[in-house]
Design an enzyme around this catalytic site. Structure first.
Site, mmCIF file in Angstrom:
data_model
loop_
_atom_site.group_PDB
_atom_site.id
_atom_site.type_symbol
_atom_site.label_atom_id
_atom_site.label_comp_id
_atom_site.label_asym_id
_atom_site.label_seq_id
_atom_site.Cartn_x
_atom_site.Cartn_y
_atom_site.Cartn_z
ATOM 1 C CB SER A 140 -0.971 0.088 1.403
ATOM 2 O OG SER A 140 -1.413 1.197 1.414
ATOM 3 C CE1 TYR A 153 -4.045 -1.972 5.276
ATOM 4 C CE2 TYR A 153 -3.249 -0.102 4.456
ATOM 5 C CZ TYR A 153 -4.046 -0.840 4.274
ATOM 6 O OH TYR A 153 -4.302 -1.113 2.641
HETATM 7 P P1 NAD Z 1 -11.503 -6.180 0.369
HETATM 8 O O1 NAD Z 1 -12.031 -6.199 1.544
HETATM 9 O O2 NAD Z 1 -12.330 -6.224 -0.725
HETATM 10 O O3 NAD Z 1 -10.691 -7.725 0.130
HETATM 11 C C1 NAD Z 1 -10.221 -8.420 0.951
HETATM 12 C C2 NAD Z 1 -10.044 -9.711 0.815
HETATM 13 O O4 NAD Z 1 -9.519 -10.460 1.845
HETATM 14 C C3 NAD Z 1 -11.330 -10.635 0.630
HETATM 15 O O5 NAD Z 1 -11.340 -11.431 -0.338
HETATM 16 C C4 NAD Z 1 -11.646 -11.062 2.037
HETATM 17 O O6 NAD Z 1 -12.455 -12.102 1.991
HETATM 18 C C5 NAD Z 1 -10.099 -11.426 2.326
HETATM 19 N N1 NAD Z 1 -9.997 -11.694 3.567
HETATM 20 C C6 NAD Z 1 -10.143 -10.837 4.694
HETATM 21 N N2 NAD Z 1 -9.586 -11.532 5.972
HETATM 22 C C7 NAD Z 1 -9.326 -12.820 5.512
HETATM 23 C C8 NAD Z 1 -8.602 -13.847 6.083
HETATM 24 N N3 NAD Z 1 -8.652 -13.995 7.529
HETATM 25 N N4 NAD Z 1 -8.280 -14.983 5.489
HETATM 26 C C9 NAD Z 1 -8.611 -14.972 4.051
HETATM 27 N N5 NAD Z 1 -9.124 -13.905 3.406
HETATM 28 C C10 NAD Z 1 -9.356 -12.838 4.123
HETATM 29 O O7 NAD Z 1 -10.112 -5.245 0.186
HETATM 30 P P2 NAD Z 1 -9.228 -4.812 -0.905
HETATM 31 O O8 NAD Z 1 -9.410 -3.235 -0.890
HETATM 32 O O9 NAD Z 1 -9.474 -5.178 -2.336
HETATM 33 O O10 NAD Z 1 -7.970 -5.134 -0.180
HETATM 34 C C11 NAD Z 1 -7.166 -5.931 -0.766
HETATM 35 C C12 NAD Z 1 -5.488 -5.794 -0.499
HETATM 36 O O11 NAD Z 1 -5.082 -4.378 -1.043
HETATM 37 C C13 NAD Z 1 -5.040 -5.463 0.964
HETATM 38 O O12 NAD Z 1 -4.100 -6.056 1.275
HETATM 39 C C14 NAD Z 1 -5.086 -4.019 1.178
HETATM 40 O O13 NAD Z 1 -4.531 -3.676 2.504
HETATM 41 C C15 NAD Z 1 -4.578 -3.346 0.114
HETATM 42 N N6 NAD Z 1 -4.931 -2.338 -0.225
HETATM 43 C C16 NAD Z 1 -6.087 -1.612 -0.637
HETATM 44 C C17 NAD Z 1 -6.274 -0.459 -0.995
HETATM 45 C C18 NAD Z 1 -7.447 0.255 -1.272
HETATM 46 O O14 NAD Z 1 -7.784 1.515 -1.279
HETATM 47 N N7 NAD Z 1 -8.677 -0.728 -1.236
HETATM 48 C C19 NAD Z 1 -5.084 0.357 -0.758
HETATM 49 C C20 NAD Z 1 -3.891 -0.049 -0.840
HETATM 50 C C21 NAD Z 1 -3.758 -1.344 -0.430
#
Ligand code: NAD
Length: 258
Positions: A140, A153
């Site tokens: 991130s 985080y």
């Molecule tokens: P999201 O909530 O849409 O997806 C998260 C996924 O992780 C889902 O499939 C969920 O079922 C799974 N998950 C959660 N807890 C779990 C566990 N204990 N075991 C297995 N699976 C689990 O989130 P997202 O925004 O798509 O985030 C995905 C990644 O991208 C994360 O690592 C997040 O930190 C990173 N990220 C997101 C953003 C953003 O703006 N959305 C920005 C930077 C980084």
């Protein structure tokens, strides 16, 4: 033409958001897919098999090393191994350090950081044996800079960037690369929860809260998309990515240029 036909990609947390977008991009390039995560698993699987790719789902809770190992055993049995690992599973919780719930700290460190250590240690022997592999850690902007309220985080994502560098160095003499991607805001369920919290706290509409979130941090004023991140993963998996090693590649609308 670049193809991932015959390769198998395991994407953690791939039932929604960024992980699903990346899994779809890898499937379109021909890879077999191992999905993981909770929620609407059938819909996620259907969106992958619609590309013609083979896909399975494993429900490993990424907090649990034994379940992560079981997921690799299933991938081995079904597809003969794992060539590409995308460490994407992640959760968020926002609170000041002194009020941060201890169990949330532990969960965030386990899911956002330690799980990538476990998948990496399990994937590396097979990748070394075939002298080809790709490990992509979805960090991130918070792997590069901090934001108030996000102690666990930010700590986990900085740790993930560190793990990326060490893994890349240890594999440097092989065909196995390891890199981190550092997205800015992407409109997924994880960020929608933060937008809802802003809207509620400030008594403004969801649209106004979205604009506020972006204006605070992301100079482009636009969200990054899962499709754009999927294409960046494809580049790292292609021959173009052979010498991209240990990078923390921002795709953040200018956030970390400030
Ligand atoms: P999201 O909530 O849409 O997806 C998260 C996924 O992780 C889902 O499939 C969920 O079922 C799974 N998950 C959660 N807890 C779990 C566990 N204990 N075991 C297995 N699976 C689990 O989130 P997202 O925004 O798509 O985030 C995905 C990644 O991208 C994360 O690592 C997040 O930190 C990173 N990220 C997101 C953003 C953003 O703006 N959305 C920005 C930077 C980084």
């Amino acid at each position: 033409m670049f193809t991932l036909q015959g390769k198998t990609a395991l994407v953690t947390g791939s039932t929604s958001g960024i992980g699903l977008g990346i899994a779809q991009a890898l499937a379109q390039a021909g890879a077999n897919i191992v999905l993981n995560g909770f929620g609407d698993i059938d819909a996620a699987l259907a969106s992958i098999t619609a590309t013609g790719a083979q896909a399975i789902h494993h429900p490993a809770d990424m907090r649990r090393p034994d379940e992560i190992a079981a997921m690799f055993t299933l991938a081995q049995e079904r597809f003969g191994g794992v060539d590409i690992v995308v460490n994407n599973a992640g959760i968020q919780h926002v609170a000041p350090v002194e009020d941060f719930p201890v169990e949330k700290w532990d969960d965030i460190l386990a899911i956002n950081l330690s799980s990538a250590f476990h998948t990496t240690r399990l994937a590396l022997p097979g990748m070394r044996a075939s002298n080809w592999g790709r490990i992509v850690n979805i960090a991130s902007v918070h792997g590069l800079v901090g934001s108030a309220g996000k102690s666990a985080y930010v700590a986990a994502k900085h740790g993930l960037v560190g793990l990326t560098k060490v893994t890349a160095l240890e594999a440097a003499g092989t065909g196995v690369t390891c890199n981190a991607i550092c997205p800015g805001f992407v409109l997924t369920p994880l960020v929608a929860a933060q937008i809802d919290a802003i809207a509620q706290r400030e008594g403004i509409t969801t649209e106004a809260a979205q604009a506020r979130l972006l204006a605070d941090k992301q100079p482009s004023g636009q969200f990054v998309t899962p499709e754009q991140l999927g294409n960046l993963v494809l580049m790292l998996c292609s021959p173009m990515g052979d010498q991209v090693r240990g990078a923390a590649w921002a795709m953040d609308g200018g956030w970390t240029a400030q």
